[in-house]
Design an enzyme around this catalytic site. Structure first.
Site, PDB file in Angstrom:
ATOM      1  N   PHE B 118       0.861  -1.178   0.000  1.00 10.83           N
ATOM      2  CA  PHE B 118       0.000   0.000   0.000  1.00 10.83           C
ATOM      3  C   PHE B 118       0.893   1.222   0.000  1.00 10.83           C
ATOM      4  CE2 PHE B 118      -4.481   1.189   1.276  1.00 10.83           C
ATOM      5  CZ  PHE B 118      -5.065   0.348   0.355  1.00 10.83           C
ATOM      6  N   GLN B 232      -7.160  15.336   3.607  1.00  9.28           N
ATOM      7  CA  GLN B 232      -6.479  14.561   2.579  1.00  9.28           C
ATOM      8  C   GLN B 232      -7.325  14.453   1.317  1.00  9.28           C
ATOM      9  OE1 GLN B 232      -5.764  10.129   2.911  1.00  9.28           O
ATOM     10  NE2 GLN B 232      -3.681  10.889   3.119  1.00  9.28           N
ATOM     11  N   HIS B 234      -7.810  12.326  -1.855  1.00 13.43           N
ATOM     12  CA  HIS B 234      -7.441  11.037  -2.420  1.00 13.43           C
ATOM     13  C   HIS B 234      -7.174  11.257  -3.897  1.00 13.43           C
ATOM     14  CE1 HIS B 234      -7.611   6.891  -3.742  1.00 13.43           C
ATOM     15  NE2 HIS B 234      -7.561   6.512  -2.486  1.00 13.43           N
ATOM     16  N   LEU B 244     -14.833   7.191  -4.731  1.00 15.40           N
ATOM     17  CA  LEU B 244     -13.459   6.752  -4.657  1.00 15.40           C
ATOM     18  C   LEU B 244     -13.136   5.475  -5.418  1.00 15.40           C
ATOM     19  CD1 LEU B 244     -11.442   8.163  -2.835  1.00 15.40           C
ATOM     20  CD2 LEU B 244     -11.556   6.136  -1.425  1.00 15.40           C
ATOM     21  N   GLU B 247      -7.048   2.755  -3.517  1.00 10.76           N
ATOM     22  CA  GLU B 247      -5.639   2.620  -3.778  1.00 10.76           C
ATOM     23  C   GLU B 247      -5.284   1.191  -4.179  1.00 10.76           C
ATOM     24  OE1 GLU B 247      -3.806   5.094  -1.000  1.00 10.76           O
ATOM     25  OE2 GLU B 247      -1.959   3.948  -0.969  1.00 10.76           O
ATOM     26  N   ARG B 278      -0.316   9.551  -0.628  1.00 10.18           N
ATOM     27  CA  ARG B 278      -1.481  10.149  -1.266  1.00 10.18           C
ATOM     28  C   ARG B 278      -1.329  11.619  -1.600  1.00 10.18           C
ATOM     29  NH1 ARG B 278      -6.212   7.149   2.085  1.00 10.18           N
ATOM     30  NH2 ARG B 278      -5.918   5.205   0.970  1.00 10.18           N
ATOM     31  N   HIS B 346     -11.202  13.400   0.902  1.00  7.63           N
ATOM     32  CA  HIS B 346     -11.420  12.004   1.214  1.00  7.63           C
ATOM     33  C   HIS B 346     -11.349  11.739   2.707  1.00  7.63           C
ATOM     34  CE1 HIS B 346     -10.577   7.778   1.404  1.00  7.63           C
ATOM     35  NE2 HIS B 346      -9.344   7.978   1.766  1.00  7.63           N
ATOM     36  N   ARG B 381      -2.203  11.155   6.158  1.00  6.75           N
ATOM     37  CA  ARG B 381      -2.417   9.792   6.611  1.00  6.75           C
ATOM     38  C   ARG B 381      -1.970   8.794   5.557  1.00  6.75           C
ATOM     39  NH1 ARG B 381      -6.084   6.149   5.394  1.00  6.75           N
ATOM     40  NH2 ARG B 381      -7.450   7.596   4.301  1.00  6.75           N
TER      41      ARG B 381
END
Lengths: 340, 567, 282
Positions: B118, B232, B234, B244, B247, B278, B346, B381
């Site tokens: 990730f 944040q 995304h 969304l 990821e 991100r 996001h 994050r």
């Protein structure tokens, strides 16, 4: 690429309205709004609420097809408003360009498109729709269970369920009796039953085979056909039945006895002996009480199924019996090997 | 009536874990969960990707320390290092506990919990269940709470925090079914109401109800909010809806492609490419678009997320939800053609100021999950850390509240306090000459925030944003609720949510204006570099006399020194 | 002459004999010949599958293998037989192991399941093979005075993954056939819903509630009769009609015809010839 204009069209949304504080019974309001191609029914409803009539009430949350809030009947079929394209619905309108929007059925109606979901939650509790872990709570967090890909696959699809209650709205039997367990609950129950981490399989099963449980499903497949996540719900229902027969034997519920009768008859004659099916399913008392009143008419019309000795066996029944029995011994062998 | 020992506000991952853990800590406690929706509808369900934990199932050499470092580095060194330690060291335990109670984690060949790579993580440590991780975790927690007999007040909308001196004594909430305003006297209150990124409205991936209700209520009751400027974006929101594309799509090998056919991430993060953190990927996409390498469409400019080279089988088995979403909401089948995407608001890093035990500065009030700011995410994050945070800190807050509930006997919530709230609600329904549509204000709020307090910020833009928000608040005074019914008044509820978003928008803009540096998700084009000397600190925003007043709080450091953040 | 291997359903052999009788009357009129498979064994209904999936596969592999031996498609007049045999076929076609296991046993009578015969419903044969235009041209007594409520029954529609002819929630084939026969079709909500048959012996009250709703709507919409392609639906809607409607406190009644009877009427046969007098509601 270049600019392109999305197609526009005036569409009427015929929305069921009901405010229990002022209305004696539900009625429909028509809202005709301009709609752009590619817009979902939920976005259209949002537009109506924001721009035309703020009193129209419906639930919506994620707007992305995962929270299950916006289940409603659109042109008669239960689905999620947020994943339903207006353009797709236009093809299904009984009155051209009029999309009918109604609340889900089979749950108490609260207001407009909102129904009470509490009965679903109550049934989740009644049928222990959770894993009661075989691991003591004090040990938790220390070690993971080892779970095979095959086991994961057994509940992979059923854990897609978002409890939107579309299946409950479409269920034939729930419509007839609100006590019925309902498809979503059967799906979830089976998902728990096949989970090796769960320790209350037998308790859950005992509840499932009772009245209003798994045997009441009438196989109409509406739940599966309308499931917004395309979950094969009937597989779960069959799964529970298969386990119920395998584990609990065939004598403890009328549903199981009914199913077993098919096996018996096919083994003997290759044909169903319908005349004695009611007795074998429900016993003599039930049969006399429930079917005798109809029997007279049936006899008059020569509609009664023939008594067992007169049921003609299929052609080649002897060979067939051999084959059937060979399969029986194979299955038994397999079960034995499996136990080892 | 006896007071509740614990009232949890919010039934998502954090709230349910808190309730479950509190019951485990002390089964005799009287615990209630208040939620404006059925708990299983909560936005936790939308988290597709997964939760990080250094289980070492996939990469045997993974360690908690590496996870801590990735988290701190990812946060642009604004995370409190003690908090990050807690997050990462509790992670393996939490993942296993979830496994132990029935979460259907995807598995590896050796039957252990599967892990995948990730963004921003040095090792593949993201545990997942296909692309429905949040959904299955939420279901599991809800099931367990039902099993344990947690008392749910579903479809209750919380209106205010009731206080006594310097501590909280309960809540006032509206039962949506009846419209009745009810008091919940409580020894402890846990806010677990999720994030506030929906204030960006159409440029947000969040659920319609992610209006930061808990933060707004706490804020109006005098509890400070921390680091609110950090929102944040995304990188991959669907062009039309803002929804969304997880990821996971890039984790499985998806490419980001501009009009020139380039995998442009090689200019911004040559090593990690599409799996960079991100904020960096979002800025890269926005830069590509601003510099004219984006595609044009009626719904705005976008970039392509290309999965076609992954093949139908992989897309169908690993990314079924992504495929479904592109088809439902964008009309695109990712097996056949690339998905049009652009950054979307996001996640909110900021939130109610808490310590690592879930306590807010107000006694008796706790917070957890996206509603809270511990802070483990700092300025940015990492993917896979949000589910983890709600679980770890939901659990901790539940435990702390259970331990501390006995310390206090709250006084009654007075009839007059309840009536004042009722009166306030009635005011919205009064006919007036000139009125405003709440839907219009809501949309305008999103537009000004995205333009002026969005991915790229600067003083003049933020000033414009602040002025716009002020104007919207003035107009909000004229918003009228047309639905006068007591039963399920969603018109009233949405207006109250807008009020919460407007109050919080002020704190976001105030923080963004004050922070004259660029850090993590907060990018000031007029202050393009990180300024550790002046800004290595948290902002605190407190509500005083109807205004957002800014203060600050030091960052807790540990073994990791400040470094430049490169990938 | 188009030929088909005709599967003998238990219910049509016992209670609803009029189905096969009427079919036999008119088959040649439409250029069809249904070769009766006396070797047919009970498909297991919707029960055998979960009592023993293996026997379920064996029994139906055998049924289909007999059709294959004739080199013909298997045709049935019963929805549940249709779904059941098609489900088995799907499973056999998808699993070479299952096929091998079953074939090893079927070898005893020189049979082999190959997967070459389709499994179809009489309604499909009429609409697809004969064709609506051809049927229209053969009509002797158009049903022009009748408003007819089509009742499809579940197992000719759902699950669409196994059946896949009509739209499972908005079917049209039976409506089209009614119109081709000169009748007026009634569009009503219950036409694609359930009759309740499969729980009749387990949860009778629920079953009859289900049936009553459908009957009521057809009566309300002023249908002259209901037509169904499924003898099981017929058994409930006709045989149990008075009980169901009594339970729902409805005093009216409505005749229910089999698909094969309706076709027979339009082709000029009398109700008596077709066995319609055998119905409970006449």
């Amino acid at each position: 690429m270049g600019e392109h204009k999305e197609e526009m069209r005036d569409v009427t949304f015929r929305v069921l309205r009901f405010n229990p504080q002022v209305d004696n019974k539900p009625y429909f309001d028509d809202y005709t709004i301009p709609v752009e191609k590619g817009i979902t029914v939920l976005r259209a409803l949002n537009y109506i609420k924001e721009q035309v009539d703020p009193t129209v009430s419906f639930r919506a949350f994620c707007q992305a097809g995962i929270c299950g809030s916006c289940g409603m009947r659109i042109n008669g079929i239960s689905k999620l408003a947020c994943t339903t394209q207006v353009w797709d619905e236009l093809e299904k309108c009984k009155v051209p360009d009029v999309i009918k929007v109604e609340p889900l059925r089979n749950m108490p109606h609260i207001k407009d498109l909102i129904v009470d979901m509490d009965p679903m939650v109550d049934k989740m509790k009644k049928y222990s729709n959770w894993v009661e872990s075989t691991m003591p709570e004090s040990k938790m967090g220390e070690k993971e269970f080892l779970i095979s890909e095959e086991e994961f696959k057994e509940y992979d699809k059923s854990t897609d369920c978002i409890l939107c209650a579309s299946c409950m709205s479409e269920c034939s039997i729930l419509r007839a009796n609100k006590e019925y367990v309902a498809p979503a609950i059967l799906l979830k129950s089976h998902r728990m039953n096949v989970d090796s981490r769960d320790g209350i399989h037998d308790k859950r099963m005992a509840e499932l085979v009772k009245d209003h449980g798994v045997w009441d499903c009438t196989h109409c497949y509406r739940c599966q056909e309308t499931c917004v996540k395309s979950i094969p719900i009937m597989d779960a229902i069959h799964g529970i039945r298969e386990e119920a027969i395998a584990e609990r034997g065939v004598r403890d519920t009328s549903g199981a006895r009914h199913a077993e009768a098919f096996m018996e008859d096919i083994a003997k004659k290759g044909k169903l002996v319908e005349a004695t099916l009611p007795v074998r399913t429900n016993g003599l008392g039930w049969t006399l009480k429930n079917l005798l009143p109809m029997a007279f008419k049936m006899v008059m019309k020569r509609r009664t199924p023939p008594p067992p000795p007169l049921v003609k066996a299929s052609k080649g029944i002897r060979k067939f019996r051999e084959e059937f029995n060979e399969m029986t011994s194979r299955v038994k062998r397999e079960q034995k090997d499996h136990k080892k | 009536m006896k007071p509740f020992d614990i009232v949890v506000v919010g039934g998502g991952g954090a709230g349910l874990y808190a309730a479950m853990e509190a019951m485990k800590t002390n089964p005799s406690l009287n615990i209630a969960v208040l939620s404006k929706i059925y708990p299983n509808r909560s936005h936790t369900s939308a988290a597709q990707g997964g939760a990080n934990a250094a289980l070492g199932n996939k990469a045997k050499d993974d360690t908690v320390d590496m996870h801590v470092f990735d988290t701190i580095k990812g946060s642009d060194y604004l995370a409190d290092q003690d908090a990050a330690e807690v997050l990462c060291s509790e992670a393996p335990k939490i993942i296993r506990e979830l496994d132990n109670i029935g979460t259907p984690w995807s598995r590896m060949d050796d039957n252990t919990i599967a892990q995948r790579p990730f963004g921003g993580a040095g090792r593949p440590r993201c545990c997942y269940c296909a692309d429905k991780t949040g959904h299955t975790i939420l279901q599991t927690l809800y099931e367990q709470c039902l099993r344990k007999g947690v008392f749910f007040f579903n479809e209750y909308f919380v209106l205010s925090l009731s206080t006594e001196g310097s501590r909280s004594k309960g809540l006032i909430a509206m039962n949506l079914r009846t419209g009745k305003v009810e008091a919940f006297r409580a020894r402890t209150v846990i806010f677990a109401t999720g994030g506030y990124a929906k204030m960006y409205w159409n440029r947000s991936s969040n659920a319609a109800g992610n209006s930061g209700d808990g933060q707004a209520i706490a804020y109006r009751a005098g509890i400070p909010l921390k680091d609110m400027e950090f929102v944040q974006f995304h990188p991959t929101g669907l062009r039309k809806s803002g929804l969304l594309v997880t990821e996971g799509a890039r984790g499985e090998g998806g490419y980001l492609i501009n009009t020139k056919g380039e995998r442009f991430m090689n200019r911004y993060a040559p090593e990690k490419m599409e799996l960079g953190p991100r904020d960096l990927v979002s800025r890269s996409i926005e830069t590509e678009i601003l510099e004219g390498r984006g595609f044009d469409s009626p719904a705005g400019q976008y970039i392509n997320l290309d999965l076609t080279h992954l093949g139908a089988d992989l897309i169908k088995s690993r990314l079924p939800q992504i495929r479904e979403m592109s088809m439902y909401f964008e009309g695109v089948d990712p097996i056949e053609e690339p998905i049009p995407i652009r950054p979307t608001a996001h996640y909110s890093m900021g939130g109610i100021d808490t310590d690592i035990y879930g306590r807010t500065p107000m006694e008796g009030a706790y917070a957890a999950g996206e509603a809270a700011c511990v802070s483990v995410h700092g300025a940015n994050r990492l993917g896979g850390n949000s589910l983890l945070e709600i679980l770890v800190f939901g659990r901790i807050a539940g435990h702390t509240a259970a331990e501390e509930a006995g310390r206090f006997e709250p006084g009654e919530i007075s009839r007059s306090e309840i009536e004042a709230v009722e009166q306030e609600l009635r005011e919205y329904m009064k006919p007036s000459g000139h009125y405003e549509r709440y839907g219009t204000l809501r949309e305008e709020l999103g537009v000004t925030l995205a333009a002026n307090v969005g991915i790229f910020r600067e003083a003049s833009k933020i000033e414009k944003g602040i002025a716009d928000i002020k104007g919207l608040k003035e107009r909000f005074a004229h918003v009228r609720v047309f639905d006068t019914s007591d039963v399920f008044n969603t018109n009233l509820m949405q207006v109250l949510e807008l009020r919460n978003m407007l109050d919080l928008a002020e704190t976001v803009a105030a923080g963004a204006y004050a922070r004259e540096e660029s850090r993590g998700s907060h990018t000031r084009t007029d202050f393009p570099v990180r300024d550790d000397e002046n800004w290595h600190k948290h902002t605190l925003c407190t509500y005083e006399n109807g205004k957002a007043v800014l203060g600050e709080k030091p960052v807790t450091m540990g073994k990791y020194e400040l470094q430049e953040r490169t990938y | 002459m188009k030929r088909y291997a005709y599967y003998l359903s238990c219910i049509n052999e016992a209670m609803t004999k009029e189905v096969d009788r009427s079919l036999e009357l008119w088959q040649h009129d439409l250029g069809l010949e249904f070769v009766r498979m006396h070797e047919s064994v009970c498909c297991g209904g919707s029960n055998l599958d979960y009592v023993s999936p293996k026997h379920f596969a064996l029994v139906n592999a055998r049924n289909i293998a007999y059709a294959e031996k004739l080199g013909l498609d298997l045709v049935t007049s019963c929805n549940t037989c249709l779904l059941t045999i098609r489900s088995a076929k799907k499973r056999l076609d998808e699993s070479p192991e299952l096929r091998d296991e079953v074939n090893a046993i079927l070898k005893k009578e020189g049979l082999e399941y190959k997967g070459t015969s389709e499994v179809r419903h009489l309604l499909w044969v009429l609409v697809e093979d004969v064709g609506l235009d051809e049927i229209r041209s053969k009509v002797k007594v158009p049903l022009e005075n009748y408003s007819i409520a089509p009742f499809y029954g579940c197992h000719i529609l759902r699950p669409s993954t196994v059946l896949g002819k009509d739209n499972p929630l908005e079917p049209s084939s039976l409506d089209q056939l009614i119109e081709a026969l000169g009748g007026r079709t009634i569009d009503y909500d219950h036409k694609n819903k359930c009759c309740g048959f499969h729980t009749l012996l387990v949860a009778e009250e629920e079953s009859l509630n289900v049936a009553a709703e459908a009957l009521e709507e057809a009566i309300e919409r002023k249908a002259d009769f209901i037509v169904t392609p499924c003898p099981l639906c017929h058994t409930v809607l006709d045989g149990y009609q008075s009980k169901a409607l009594k339970q729902a406190s409805v005093t009216a009644s409505i005749p229910v015809f089999h698909l094969s009877e309706m076709v027979g009427l339009a082709l000029g046969y009398t109700p008596r010839q077709l066995g319609i007098k055998r119905h409970i509601v006449t």
